[in-house]
Design a protein around this motif. Structure first.
Motif, PDB file in Angstrom:
ATOM      1  N   CYS A  72      48.822  61.537  87.096  1.00 37.95           N
ATOM      2  CA  CYS A  72      48.367  61.754  85.618  1.00 37.95           C
ATOM      3  C   CYS A  72      48.976  63.263  85.041  1.00 37.95           C
ATOM      4  O   CYS A  72      49.739  63.854  85.850  1.00 37.95           O
ATOM      5  CB  CYS A  72      46.908  62.316  85.815  1.00 37.95           C
ATOM      6  N   ASP A  73      49.243  63.105  83.924  1.00 36.53           N
ATOM      7  CA  ASP A  73      49.914  64.191  83.264  1.00 36.53           C
ATOM      8  C   ASP A  73      49.104  65.331  83.403  1.00 36.53           C
ATOM      9  O   ASP A  73      47.889  65.567  83.433  1.00 36.53           O
ATOM     10  CB  ASP A  73      50.151  64.010  81.817  1.00 36.53           C
ATOM     11  N   LEU A  74      49.991  66.882  83.539  1.00 33.68           N
ATOM     12  CA  LEU A  74      49.182  67.982  83.503  1.00 33.68           C
ATOM     13  C   LEU A  74      48.762  68.428  82.044  1.00 33.68           C
ATOM     14  O   LEU A  74      49.408  68.527  81.015  1.00 33.68           O
ATOM     15  CB  LEU A  74      50.310  68.971  84.116  1.00 33.68           C
ATOM     16  N   GLN A  75      47.410  68.933  82.119  1.00 31.12           N
ATOM     17  CA  GLN A  75      46.929  69.352  80.803  1.00 31.12           C
ATOM     18  C   GLN A  75      46.983  70.818  80.777  1.00 31.12           C
ATOM     19  O   GLN A  75      47.596  71.373  81.805  1.00 31.12           O
ATOM     20  CB  GLN A  75      45.548  68.810  81.060  1.00 31.12           C
ATOM     21  N   THR A  76      46.933  71.426  79.620  1.00 31.46           N
ATOM     22  CA  THR A  76      47.063  72.896  79.438  1.00 31.46           C
ATOM     23  C   THR A  76      46.257  73.631  80.360  1.00 31.46           C
ATOM     24  O   THR A  76      46.757  74.645  80.860  1.00 31.46           O
ATOM     25  CB  THR A  76      46.447  73.105  77.870  1.00 31.46           C
ATOM     26  N   GLU A  77      45.114  73.257  80.739  1.00 30.44           N
ATOM     27  CA  GLU A  77      44.232  73.972  81.651  1.00 30.44           C
ATOM     28  C   GLU A  77      44.991  74.032  82.951  1.00 30.44           C
ATOM     29  O   GLU A  77      44.700  75.087  83.632  1.00 30.44           O
ATOM     30  CB  GLU A  77      42.897  73.453  81.611  1.00 30.44           C
ATOM     31  N   HIS A  78      45.461  72.998  83.321  1.00 33.02           N
ATOM     32  CA  HIS A  78      46.235  73.073  84.669  1.00 33.02           C
ATOM     33  C   HIS A  78      47.413  73.778  84.599  1.00 33.02           C
ATOM     34  O   HIS A  78      47.677  74.614  85.676  1.00 33.02           O
ATOM     35  CB  HIS A  78      46.617  71.626  85.023  1.00 33.02           C
ATOM     36  N   GLU A  79      48.075  73.890  83.603  1.00 33.25           N
ATOM     37  CA  GLU A  79      49.452  74.556  83.393  1.00 33.25           C
ATOM     38  C   GLU A  79      49.179  76.108  83.597  1.00 33.25           C
ATOM     39  O   GLU A  79      49.813  76.894  84.236  1.00 33.25           O
ATOM     40  CB  GLU A  79      50.167  74.261  82.037  1.00 33.25           C
ATOM     41  N   LYS A  80      48.057  76.358  82.567  1.00 32.81           N
ATOM     42  CA  LYS A  80      47.715  77.885  82.919  1.00 32.81           C
ATOM     43  C   LYS A  80      47.269  78.283  84.293  1.00 32.81           C
ATOM     44  O   LYS A  80      47.458  79.561  84.495  1.00 32.81           O
ATOM     45  CB  LYS A  80      46.506  78.135  81.786  1.00 32.81           C
ATOM     46  N   TYR A  81      46.673  77.472  84.772  1.00 35.14           N
ATOM     47  CA  TYR A  81      45.965  77.777  86.241  1.00 35.14           C
ATOM     48  C   TYR A  81      47.187  78.021  87.201  1.00 35.14           C
ATOM     49  O   TYR A  81      47.221  78.738  88.064  1.00 35.14           O
ATOM     50  CB  TYR A  81      44.927  76.817  86.621  1.00 35.14           C
ATOM     51  N   LEU A  82      48.105  76.951  86.899  1.00 32.87           N
ATOM     52  CA  LEU A  82      49.371  77.203  88.083  1.00 32.87           C
ATOM     53  C   LEU A  82      50.203  78.294  87.762  1.00 32.87           C
ATOM     54  O   LEU A  82      50.447  79.130  88.722  1.00 32.87           O
ATOM     55  CB  LEU A  82      50.362  75.913  87.726  1.00 32.87           C
ATOM     56  N   VAL A  83      50.350  79.044  86.609  1.00 28.10           N
ATOM     57  CA  VAL A  83      51.068  80.178  86.013  1.00 28.10           C
ATOM     58  C   VAL A  83      50.071  81.361  86.945  1.00 28.10           C
ATOM     59  O   VAL A  83      50.782  82.171  87.550  1.00 28.10           O
ATOM     60  CB  VAL A  83      51.481  80.223  84.781  1.00 28.10           C
ATOM     61  N   LYS A  84      49.017  81.064  86.588  1.00 29.01           N
ATOM     62  CA  LYS A  84      47.869  82.482  87.211  1.00 29.01           C
ATOM     63  C   LYS A  84      48.099  82.249  88.633  1.00 29.01           C
ATOM     64  O   LYS A  84      48.263  83.377  89.486  1.00 29.01           O
ATOM     65  CB  LYS A  84      46.610  82.122  86.660  1.00 29.01           C
ATOM     66  N   HIS A  85      47.914  81.266  89.532  1.00 29.29           N
ATOM     67  CA  HIS A  85      48.162  80.797  90.732  1.00 29.29           C
ATOM     68  C   HIS A  85      49.279  81.520  91.318  1.00 29.29           C
ATOM     69  O   HIS A  85      49.493  82.134  92.494  1.00 29.29           O
ATOM     70  CB  HIS A  85      47.902  79.571  91.215  1.00 29.29           C
ATOM     71  N   CYS A  86      50.649  81.301  90.564  1.00 27.58           N
ATOM     72  CA  CYS A  86      51.930  81.998  90.912  1.00 27.58           C
ATOM     73  C   CYS A  86      52.106  83.237  90.740  1.00 27.58           C
ATOM     74  O   CYS A  86      53.275  83.689  90.604  1.00 27.58           O
ATOM     75  CB  CYS A  86      52.978  80.776  90.616  1.00 27.58           C
ATOM     76  N   GLY A  87      51.254  84.058  90.220  1.00 25.10           N
ATOM     77  CA  GLY A  87      51.290  85.596  89.879  1.00 25.10           C
ATOM     78  C   GLY A  87      51.620  85.809  88.637  1.00 25.10           C
ATOM     79  O   GLY A  87      52.195  86.929  88.345  1.00 25.10           O
ATOM     80  N   GLU A  88      51.067  85.077  87.349  1.00 22.93           N
ATOM     81  CA  GLU A  88      51.491  85.243  86.100  1.00 22.93           C
ATOM     82  C   GLU A  88      52.995  85.349  85.817  1.00 22.93           C
ATOM     83  O   GLU A  88      53.394  86.109  85.067  1.00 22.93           O
ATOM     84  CB  GLU A  88      50.836  86.492  85.619  1.00 22.93           C
ATOM     85  N   ILE A  89      53.858  84.694  86.675  1.00 23.24           N
ATOM     86  CA  ILE A  89      55.299  84.539  86.360  1.00 23.24           C
ATOM     87  C   ILE A  89      55.622  83.107  85.898  1.00 23.24           C
ATOM     88  O   ILE A  89      54.993  82.186  86.534  1.00 23.24           O
ATOM     89  CB  ILE A  89      56.120  84.708  87.902  1.00 23.24           C
ATOM     90  N   PRO A  90      56.489  83.081  85.037  1.00 18.67           N
ATOM     91  CA  PRO A  90      56.964  81.644  84.472  1.00 18.67           C
ATOM     92  C   PRO A  90      57.235  80.616  85.998  1.00 18.67           C
ATOM     93  O   PRO A  90      57.786  81.016  86.651  1.00 18.67           O
ATOM     94  CB  PRO A  90      58.027  81.799  83.382  1.00 18.67           C
TER      95      PRO A  90
END
Length: 477
Positions: free
Chosen positions: A345-363
């Motif tokens: 399934c495609d990543l939704q905006t909520e997923h994308e924002k969480y992944l960035v937060k999980h990785c330390g707010e780095i792109p």
């Protein structure tokens, strides 16, 4: 008689030559001057008027700077049409200002009102900090607001920085067409071009171009044509998506930066260009428009702490994870998502924002997406059991996806097979030809310009980073 007239003319010319000629300066130049000047002329619009018994103060601006130039004049120069918003030409002496907050000021000798302004009907008021929602109602006047003035200077500098980045790295700029018969994304979200009713009827309902024509959603396929002759190409122009643009995240019309690189077999090469572009342009904007950027960070989006976040990002290497790793991270999250994360399934905006937060707010680069999720032109990784393509999305804090790219499928049999399954062989025969005549491994990416600006400025509504908001007035500008 002729001789007398000629002699009189020469005397007049000598008198004119003896008068000091006023040097025209822009407000930014006047503020940055290091020395006083006796004869200076400045043109602009009045941002404030303050009259005292012995002195008249004006602040004028011409769009070249966020800071206004202070004009000091004799009260005798005041007149009833010298008001907030009026266009003026001021001539006088540029001198050092006694005030700490301003380097220079203009001592006026003459003030000419070029264009008066009716302050009672003018919707922008002196010394009021109008919210963006208010000025959005006046697309034809909102550029006179400080916030929008800063935005337009930032857009200009960012545009120049993008062109400089590509040109400094040996890319050729290509003007790709706005009207096209191709749907690059394959999503069907297109604006179709049709002639006016009179022309359409006279053409007996045939297409104006003999085939269906649309506003472009991407210049990528045209860039791929050029990548068969130039190893590095880019384009930067308007693109259009016929999707619901009433949200804070979407626009029907926006600018896209796109690039293609020939002779590359590594997705990492594409990712490196994406990261270098982001960091170079952002550093340039921060250094060349510090006051304009500060206005957004301090007054428009103070809670976002965008400045600190940008400085941190510029110092760090971007993170890379695979799509499969991203799905596992989301499945293990304590957060409840509106859309359940599942592989395929495609990543939704909520997923994308969480992944960035999980990785330390780095792109974060997310690579290797499912084969069936992506368009036909992306390169098959030939992996299993989970079939993927060499695709990449760049996710940034608070926004989600900023850039998208991939290696392109350069192998003719793979491309023929996929187009045949999709029933697109006839429509993309020309694209197959590119793989028959000197095809090389290549790849590229695209970045939405307005979404980039939305991110670096911390703006919540993407419509506040465009010069003219659409459908926001009684007429469409």
């Amino acid at each position: 008689m002729l001789g007398a007239r000629t002699q009189g003319g020469w005397r007049a010319l000598r008198r004119c030559a003896s008068l000091p000629r006023a040097v025209r300066l822009r407000v930014r130049e006047a503020l940055g001057a290091r020395e006083a000047a006796d004869a200076v002329r400045v043109q602009g619009w009045v941002r404030s008027v303050r009259s005292q018994k012995e002195v008249l103060f004006l602040h004028i601006n011409d769009g070249s700077s966020l800071e206004h130039l202070q004009v000091v004049a004799n009260p005798s120069l005041e007149n009833r049409v010298l008001t907030f918003g009026s266009a003026v030409e001021v001539q006088g002496k540029l001198v050092k200002s006694p005030h700490r907050k301003q380097n220079m000021e203009l001592q006026a000798e003459t003030i000419r009102v070029v264009g008066p302004c009716d302050i009672w009907s003018f919707p922008l008021k002196m010394k009021e900090r109008h919210p963006l929602e208010y000025v959005r109602q006046f697309p034809h006047l909102r550029c006179r607001n400080n916030t929008l003035g800063s935005l337009l200077r930032i857009r200009s500098e960012a545009t120049a920085a993008i062109h400089s980045f590509f040109q400094d790295n040996g890319y050729v700029h290509i003007h790709t067409p706005i009207i096209t018969s191709n749907d690059c994304e394959g999503a069907g979200e297109l604006f179709q071009i049709e002639a006016s009713s009179e022309v359409r009827e006279s053409a007996e309902k045939t297409h104006f171009f003999n085939v269906p024509a649309f506003l472009t959603v991407s210049g990528q396929l045209h860039l791929e044509v050029m990548a068969g002759a130039f190893t590095h190409v880019f384009t930067f122009g308007p693109t259009f998506r016929a999707e619901n643009s009433q949200s804070r995240r979407h626009l029907a019309e926006f600018y896209m930066v796109e690039a293609e690189l020939s002779f590359t077999e590594s997705l990492q090469d594409i990712m490196q260009v994406m990261e270098d572009l982001f960091k170079t342009v952002t550093s340039t904007v921060l250094s060349r428009c510090p006051h304009d950027v500060e206005l957004f960070h301090k007054y428009v989006a103070p809670a976002q702490k965008t400045k600190d976040r940008l400085e941190q990002i510029l110092k760090n290497k971007f993170v890379t994870i695979s799509y499969s790793e991203a799905v596992e991270i989301l499945k293990q999250a304590s957060q409840t998502f509106t859309f359940k994360p599942e592989w395929g399934c495609d990543l939704q905006t909520e997923h994308e924002k969480y992944l960035v937060k999980h990785c330390g707010e780095i792109p974060v680069f997310v690579i290797n997406y499912p084969y069936d999720l992506k368009p036909f032109y992306m390169r098959d990784n030939e992996d299993g059991p989970q079939h993927t393509v060499a695709a990449v999305d760049l996710l940034v804090p608070g926004i989600g996806e900023l850039c998208g790219g991939s290696l392109r499928e350069e192998r003719l049999p793979f491309l023929e097979s996929r187009l045949q399954r999709l029933g697109l062989t006839d429509a993309y025969q020309w694209y197959l030809d590119l793989r028959k005549f000197g095809s090389v491994p290549h790849g590229g990416f695209g970045m939405g310009f307005e979404r980039y600006l939305q991110y670096i400025l911390g703006v919540d509504n993407i419509k506040d980073v465009i010069p003219f908001p659409r459908f926001s007035h009684s007429c469409l500008l």
